[in-house]
Every structure is written in C-alpha cells, then in structure tokens.
Design a protein around this motif. Structure first.
Motif, short mmCIF file in Angstrom:
data_model
loop_
_atom_site.label_atom_id
_atom_site.label_comp_id
_atom_site.label_asym_id
_atom_site.label_seq_id
_atom_site.Cartn_x
_atom_site.Cartn_y
_atom_site.Cartn_z
N GLY A 172 0.83 -1.20 0.00
CA GLY A 172 0.00 0.00 0.00
C GLY A 172 0.86 1.25 0.00
N SER B 68 0.16 5.54 -1.71
CA SER B 68 -0.58 6.72 -1.26
C SER B 68 -0.78 6.65 0.25
CB SER B 68 -1.94 6.82 -1.97
OG SER B 68 -2.77 5.74 -1.59
N GLY B 69 -1.30 7.74 0.80
CA GLY B 69 -1.69 7.76 2.21
C GLY B 69 -0.57 7.42 3.17
N ASP C 25 2.15 -1.63 -4.54
CA ASP C 25 0.79 -1.12 -4.60
C ASP C 25 0.19 -1.52 -5.94
OD1 ASP C 25 -1.61 0.56 -4.44
OD2 ASP C 25 -0.52 1.72 -2.93
N ILE D 200 -8.31 -2.01 2.91
CA ILE D 200 -9.53 -1.42 2.40
C ILE D 200 -10.55 -1.36 3.55
CG2 ILE D 200 -9.16 -2.16 0.02
CD1 ILE D 200 -11.07 -4.49 0.54
N SER D 201 -11.73 -0.81 3.28
CA SER D 201 -12.73 -0.72 4.34
C SER D 201 -14.13 -0.76 3.75
CB SER D 201 -12.55 0.58 5.13
OG SER D 201 -13.50 0.67 6.18
N ASN E 181 -12.90 -7.83 1.95
CA ASN E 181 -12.14 -7.15 3.00
C ASN E 181 -11.17 -8.09 3.71
OD1 ASN E 181 -13.11 -4.12 4.01
ND2 ASN E 181 -14.60 -5.16 2.70
N TYR F 25 -14.75 -3.66 9.02
CA TYR F 25 -13.39 -3.14 9.14
C TYR F 25 -12.79 -3.50 10.50
CZ TYR F 25 -9.59 0.31 9.13
OH TYR F 25 -8.36 0.93 9.18
N THR G 3 -6.29 10.95 5.05
CA THR G 3 -5.70 10.40 3.84
C THR G 3 -6.70 10.47 2.69
OG1 THR G 3 -6.50 8.16 4.27
CG2 THR G 3 -4.33 8.76 5.19
N TRP H 116 -7.81 8.03 1.10
CA TRP H 116 -8.72 6.90 1.32
C TRP H 116 -9.88 7.31 2.21
CZ3 TRP H 116 -8.73 3.57 5.96
CH2 TRP H 116 -9.47 2.40 5.80
N ARG I 126 -12.25 9.56 0.35
CA ARG I 126 -13.17 8.83 -0.54
C ARG I 126 -14.32 8.23 0.26
NH1 ARG I 126 -8.21 7.35 -2.95
NH2 ARG I 126 -8.15 5.35 -1.84
N LEU I 127 -14.04 7.71 1.46
CA LEU I 127 -15.12 7.18 2.29
C LEU I 127 -16.10 8.28 2.68
CD1 LEU I 127 -13.24 4.77 4.75
CD2 LEU I 127 -14.67 4.14 2.80
#
Length: 249
Positions: free
Chosen positions: A13, A16-17, A37, A83-84, A100, A145, A180, A182, A185-186
């Motif tokens: 990963g 990013s973030g 990644d 991921i979540s 997940n 998660y 982040t 991520w 986006r959530l």
C-alpha cells in the motif's frame, strides 16, 4: 547517519496515504524502499515502485524478489495495504466480507510469507502491521473493518511469538482516523461529507484527524533498530481515543 542507514524496507500500500508517507519517512532515515501497490506511483529517490496486489501470492513473491534483487535484500516489511466498508453487521453481504478479509487479513499473511526468506537472512529484521483503533474500540458502522483489524492485532502477537527465535520483531500501529485520500473517498460516499468529517474530528480527543506523517514516524520507530527490545506491541496513534475518557463539553 540515519537510523535506518543500510536497511531495505518493503511497504505494501506504498503508493498513497500512510504507505507513501511511510516510504518517504524511511528514505529520510537512510533506508531504501520497495513501494508495493496496485498503483505504486512513479520512481523516486530511494524508492522502487512495484506493481503488486496483496490478493495475489505469485505477484507478491515476484515483487519481493524484485526489491531484494534491486537493493540486496529485505530487512523490514510494513504490511499497510488495506480497504474498508461501512455499515452494521446486517449491511454487507458475504462477498464484501470476503473482499475485505482477503485484503486486510490474508493479504498480511501473503506478504509476510513472501518476505520471510529475506527477513530471516537479516540481522535487523522487523515487521510492522497497520492495524487500527477499531481493533480495540467499538466504533459504529465499522463492524467489518473492525473485524479485519482485530485479526491484524491478533496476528501481530502470534507472528511475534512465531518469529522471535528467528530474530524478527513484529509489532503493529493502531491509528485513529487518519487524514488520507482513502478517508476522503469514504467521506465522499456519505450523505453529509463535511458533517461526517467534523464528527470524526470530534471523536478524537485532540480535536483533529491524525496525519499520515504521524503514523509513518511511529512505524519508522517500530521498524528501527532503536526499538530492538520492542516486539509484540500495539502502538496507538489515535489522538487519545484509546486512553482518554473526557467529560462531555
């Protein structure tokens, strides 16, 4: 002299973030980094981007070999890819649970298995897993998660027991909500992104989201020979969520 001079790290990963911040922090401390990644980004000074998916064991084997060939070995593995999903236990179907678990839990096992032959040859080997405060604190709408990150916490302790005789230290960080892309986006998927962000900030006693750089520095410490007596430890980087019980304003 940097605290990681001469060491080679792999960060899953890493595009990013938290993963990208971790790669940058490691390079600043003298390490060379393989950033694994699905979208690893462009090459940078001290960073080798490698396209790899943690759900693909063969791709991880090839990626670890590529990093070891380029830099002469692997000393540190950061299992950060994740991921979540949002919702209660009734809101996600079996396919979402499997998706997940495949990334967040089995992905840690796959990456570790692929890195082990190289880590066992290192005299300063360390693994740092990215868990979450969700592993130990009941958070609403995060059951899936939380289940995966609770598994990462438990895996960290079991892996530390398994590998201590090999000289491989295993620890994890447990961040609160981190600012982040991520998380952005959530939030964008919610009905009220600004309001939800404000609620997340208020949930953390320091009154703001954790930064990716703060988590990266904690990971760097756990991976460093400076923490040579630290193994089987979960380090919260959560703005006080786990330890503080403040009165309501």
């Amino acid at each position: 002299m940097g605290e990681l001079d001469g060491l080679v790290a792999v960060v899953t990963g890493g595009g990013s973030g938290i993963g990208k911040a971790c790669a940058e922090a490691f390079v600043a401390a003298g390490a060379r980094v393989g950033a694994l990644d699905v979208h690893p980004g462009a090459p940078a000074d001290g960073v080798l981007p490698v396209a790899a998916d943690v759900t693909d064991g063969a791709a991880l084997d090839a990626a670890m070999a590529a990093v070891a060939d380029a830099f002469g070995g692997i000393d540190i593995l950061v299992n950060n890819a994740g991921i979540s999903s949002v919702g209660t236990v009734a809101d996600n179907d079996d396919a979402e649970w499997h998706r997940n678990l495949d990334v967040n839990v089995v992905g840690v096992a796959r990456a570790t298995r692929a890195a082990l032959p190289y880590l066992r040859r290192s005299e300063r080997a360390a693994i740092v897993n990215t868990s979450s405060i969700a592993a130990t604190a009941g958070l609403p709408q995060r059951v899936l998660y939380s289940a995966t990150k609770g598994a990462v916490h438990a895996m960290t302790l079991a892996m530390a027991a398994d590998f201590v005789a090999d000289g491989i230290r295993v620890n994890c960080v447990e961040p609160g909500t981190v600012d982040t892309p991520w998380v952005a986006r959530l939030l964008a998927r919610t009905d009220d992104p600004a309001g939800e962000r404000a609620r997340l900030q208020a949930r953390q006693p320091i009154g703001r989201l954790v930064t990716a750089d703060e988590v990266a520095r904690a990971i760097r410490y756990l991976a460093s020979p400076a923490s040579g007596s630290t193994t089987a430890t979960a380090l919260p980087v959560d703005g006080g969520m786990v330890g503080l019980r403040l009165p309501r304003a």
